[in-house]
Design a protein around this motif. Structure first.
Motif, PDB file in Angstrom:
ATOM      1  N   GLU A  15       1.463  11.619   7.850  1.00 60.11           N
ATOM      2  CA  GLU A  15       2.808  11.628   8.297  1.00 60.11           C
ATOM      3  C   GLU A  15       2.364  10.714   9.597  1.00 60.11           C
ATOM      4  OE1 GLU A  15       6.276  11.681  10.097  1.00 60.11           O
ATOM      5  OE2 GLU A  15       4.427  11.630  11.450  1.00 60.11           O
ATOM      6  N   LYS A  16       1.832  10.077  10.086  1.00 58.40           N
ATOM      7  CA  LYS A  16       1.490   9.243  11.166  1.00 58.40           C
ATOM      8  C   LYS A  16       1.112   7.659  10.384  1.00 58.40           C
ATOM      9  CE  LYS A  16      -0.674   7.074  15.290  1.00 58.40           C
ATOM     10  NZ  LYS A  16      -1.822   7.987  15.985  1.00 58.40           N
ATOM     11  N   GLU A  17       0.406   7.632   9.183  1.00 63.48           N
ATOM     12  CA  GLU A  17       0.193   6.511   8.751  1.00 63.48           C
ATOM     13  C   GLU A  17       1.307   5.751   7.783  1.00 63.48           C
ATOM     14  OE1 GLU A  17      -2.653   4.539  10.117  1.00 63.48           O
ATOM     15  OE2 GLU A  17      -3.570   5.974  11.445  1.00 63.48           O
ATOM     16  N   THR A  18       1.988   6.611   6.936  1.00 60.57           N
ATOM     17  CA  THR A  18       2.579   6.554   6.066  1.00 60.57           C
ATOM     18  C   THR A  18       4.099   6.082   6.434  1.00 60.57           C
ATOM     19  OG1 THR A  18       3.140   8.671   5.838  1.00 60.57           O
ATOM     20  CG2 THR A  18       1.521   7.856   4.266  1.00 60.57           C
ATOM     21  N   ARG A  19       4.686   5.850   8.106  1.00 56.66           N
ATOM     22  CA  ARG A  19       5.512   5.545   8.661  1.00 56.66           C
ATOM     23  C   ARG A  19       6.015   4.010   8.382  1.00 56.66           C
ATOM     24  NH1 ARG A  19       4.845   8.470  14.761  1.00 56.66           N
ATOM     25  NH2 ARG A  19       4.811  10.690  13.886  1.00 56.66           N
ATOM     26  N   GLY A  20       4.882   3.501   8.390  1.00 59.36           N
ATOM     27  CA  GLY A  20       5.491   1.675   8.520  1.00 59.36           C
ATOM     28  C   GLY A  20       5.715   0.953   6.833  1.00 59.36           C
ATOM     29  N   PHE A  21       5.094   2.520   5.656  1.00 56.94           N
ATOM     30  CA  PHE A  21       6.251   2.152   3.858  1.00 56.94           C
ATOM     31  C   PHE A  21       6.858   1.425   3.826  1.00 56.94           C
ATOM     32  CE2 PHE A  21       3.527   5.141   1.275  1.00 56.94           C
ATOM     33  CZ  PHE A  21       2.062   4.258   2.153  1.00 56.94           C
ATOM     34  N   TRP A  27       9.822   7.030  -1.936  1.00 61.15           N
ATOM     35  CA  TRP A  27       9.485   8.019  -2.767  1.00 61.15           C
ATOM     36  C   TRP A  27       8.339   8.114  -2.718  1.00 61.15           C
ATOM     37  CZ3 TRP A  27       5.867   7.009  -5.925  1.00 61.15           C
ATOM     38  CH2 TRP A  27       5.477   5.556  -6.193  1.00 61.15           C
ATOM     39  N   LEU A  28       7.619   7.707  -2.449  1.00 56.35           N
ATOM     40  CA  LEU A  28       6.212   7.694  -1.999  1.00 56.35           C
ATOM     41  C   LEU A  28       5.280   7.821  -1.066  1.00 56.35           C
ATOM     42  CD1 LEU A  28       3.283   7.084  -3.034  1.00 56.35           C
ATOM     43  CD2 LEU A  28       2.651   4.741  -2.744  1.00 56.35           C
ATOM     44  N   LEU A  73      -2.752   8.340  -1.954  1.00 53.07           N
ATOM     45  CA  LEU A  73      -3.259   7.688  -1.166  1.00 53.07           C
ATOM     46  C   LEU A  73      -3.998   6.609  -1.282  1.00 53.07           C
ATOM     47  CD1 LEU A  73      -3.733  10.473   1.222  1.00 53.07           C
ATOM     48  CD2 LEU A  73      -2.332   8.533   2.090  1.00 53.07           C
ATOM     49  N   THR A  74      -5.073   6.539  -2.527  1.00 47.75           N
ATOM     50  CA  THR A  74      -5.100   5.668  -4.157  1.00 47.75           C
ATOM     51  C   THR A  74      -3.863   4.898  -3.989  1.00 47.75           C
ATOM     52  OG1 THR A  74      -7.540   7.312  -4.311  1.00 47.75           O
ATOM     53  CG2 THR A  74      -6.816   5.506  -5.016  1.00 47.75           C
ATOM     54  N   TYR A  75      -2.877   5.121  -4.591  1.00 50.89           N
ATOM     55  CA  TYR A  75      -2.192   4.251  -5.416  1.00 50.89           C
ATOM     56  C   TYR A  75      -1.655   3.566  -4.273  1.00 50.89           C
ATOM     57  CZ  TYR A  75       1.988   2.210  -7.563  1.00 50.89           C
ATOM     58  OH  TYR A  75       2.500   1.682  -7.447  1.00 50.89           O
ATOM     59  N   ALA A  76      -0.809   3.938  -3.066  1.00 56.03           N
ATOM     60  CA  ALA A  76      -0.991   3.536  -1.574  1.00 56.03           C
ATOM     61  C   ALA A  76      -1.841   1.918  -1.357  1.00 56.03           C
ATOM     62  CB  ALA A  76      -0.393   4.048  -0.810  1.00 56.03           C
ATOM     63  N   GLU A  83      -2.993   0.181   4.465  1.00 55.17           N
ATOM     64  CA  GLU A  83      -4.550  -0.709   4.831  1.00 55.17           C
ATOM     65  C   GLU A  83      -5.378   0.211   4.141  1.00 55.17           C
ATOM     66  OE1 GLU A  83      -7.113  -1.153   8.815  1.00 55.17           O
ATOM     67  OE2 GLU A  83      -4.709  -2.037   8.658  1.00 55.17           O
ATOM     68  N   VAL A  84      -6.683  -0.856   3.461  1.00 56.60           N
ATOM     69  CA  VAL A  84      -7.528   0.141   3.133  1.00 56.60           C
ATOM     70  C   VAL A  84      -8.536   0.464   3.688  1.00 56.60           C
ATOM     71  CG1 VAL A  84     -10.039  -1.037   1.974  1.00 56.60           C
ATOM     72  CG2 VAL A  84      -7.192  -1.946   1.292  1.00 56.60           C
ATOM     73  N   GLY A  85      -8.548   0.323   5.324  1.00 56.81           N
ATOM     74  CA  GLY A  85      -9.662   1.255   6.071  1.00 56.81           C
ATOM     75  C   GLY A  85      -8.796   2.777   6.509  1.00 56.81           C
ATOM     76  N   LYS A  86      -7.748   2.407   6.425  1.00 57.90           N
ATOM     77  CA  LYS A  86      -6.690   3.550   7.171  1.00 57.90           C
ATOM     78  C   LYS A  86      -7.115   4.832   5.342  1.00 57.90           C
ATOM     79  CE  LYS A  86      -3.871   1.693  10.546  1.00 57.90           C
ATOM     80  NZ  LYS A  86      -2.510   1.576  10.970  1.00 57.90           N
ATOM     81  N   ALA A  87      -6.438   3.951   4.205  1.00 58.74           N
ATOM     82  CA  ALA A  87      -6.362   4.987   2.956  1.00 58.74           C
ATOM     83  C   ALA A  87      -7.472   5.275   2.792  1.00 58.74           C
ATOM     84  CB  ALA A  87      -6.053   4.241   2.205  1.00 58.74           C
ATOM     85  N   ASP A  88      -9.015   4.283   3.098  1.00 61.52           N
ATOM     86  CA  ASP A  88     -10.252   4.783   2.398  1.00 61.52           C
ATOM     87  C   ASP A  88     -10.415   5.869   3.237  1.00 61.52           C
ATOM     88  OD1 ASP A  88     -10.221   3.567   0.234  1.00 61.52           O
ATOM     89  OD2 ASP A  88     -11.880   1.908   1.209  1.00 61.52           O
TER      90      ASP A  88
END
Length: 139
Positions: A15-21, A27-28, A73-76, A83-88
């Protein structure tokens, strides 16, 4: 339960990391937040079920939702929205939770095979007896 705590914490992180989408990826964000919240919620709901088979089904639902979260998350990450590091980091932690969930599923399946589908500590209606206010047994 450690795996429940991990899934709960992951939902909060997602929830926190996706606020900036960006707005065109709202939708994602909605999808990944819902699936991550559902992963821990299904596990919690199943824990309070009466039968181990119901618990097992909730663990399967929880696992599906966690896998869905990994996909989002992989798609994002690949779409360069997250950001790659956050997603990974999130995906790695989800994979850890999925491994723990698999172990829990195996444990419950073994328990069902050896002891039946009832959960310890739950009373069955047929095992109960009722008394009235005077202490007399009721039929």
């Amino acid at each position: 339960m450690p795996v429940y705590r991990l899934l709960y914490d992951l939902a909060r992180r997602v929830e926190k990391e996706t606020r900036g989408f960006p707005s065109d990826f709202k939708w994602l964000r909605s999808q990944v937040c819902r699936s991550s919240e559902s992963a821990f919620a299904n596990m919690r709901e199943g824990f309070y079920s009466q039968y181990s088979t119901e618990y097992l089904q909730s663990l399967f639902r929880s696992r599906r939702e966690a896998e869905e979260s990994v996909g989002h998350l992989t798609y994002a990450r690949d779409a360069e929205i997250l950001e790659v590091g956050k997603a990974d980091s999130l995906v790695s932690d989800y994979n850890d939770a999925l491994g723990q969930t698999a172990g829990l599923i195996s444990s419950i399946e073994r328990k069902i095979a050896t002891k039946g589908k009832g959960k310890p500590g739950h009373l069955c209606e047929s095992a109960c007896h009722y008394v009235d206010s005077t202490g007399e047994n009721l039929p």
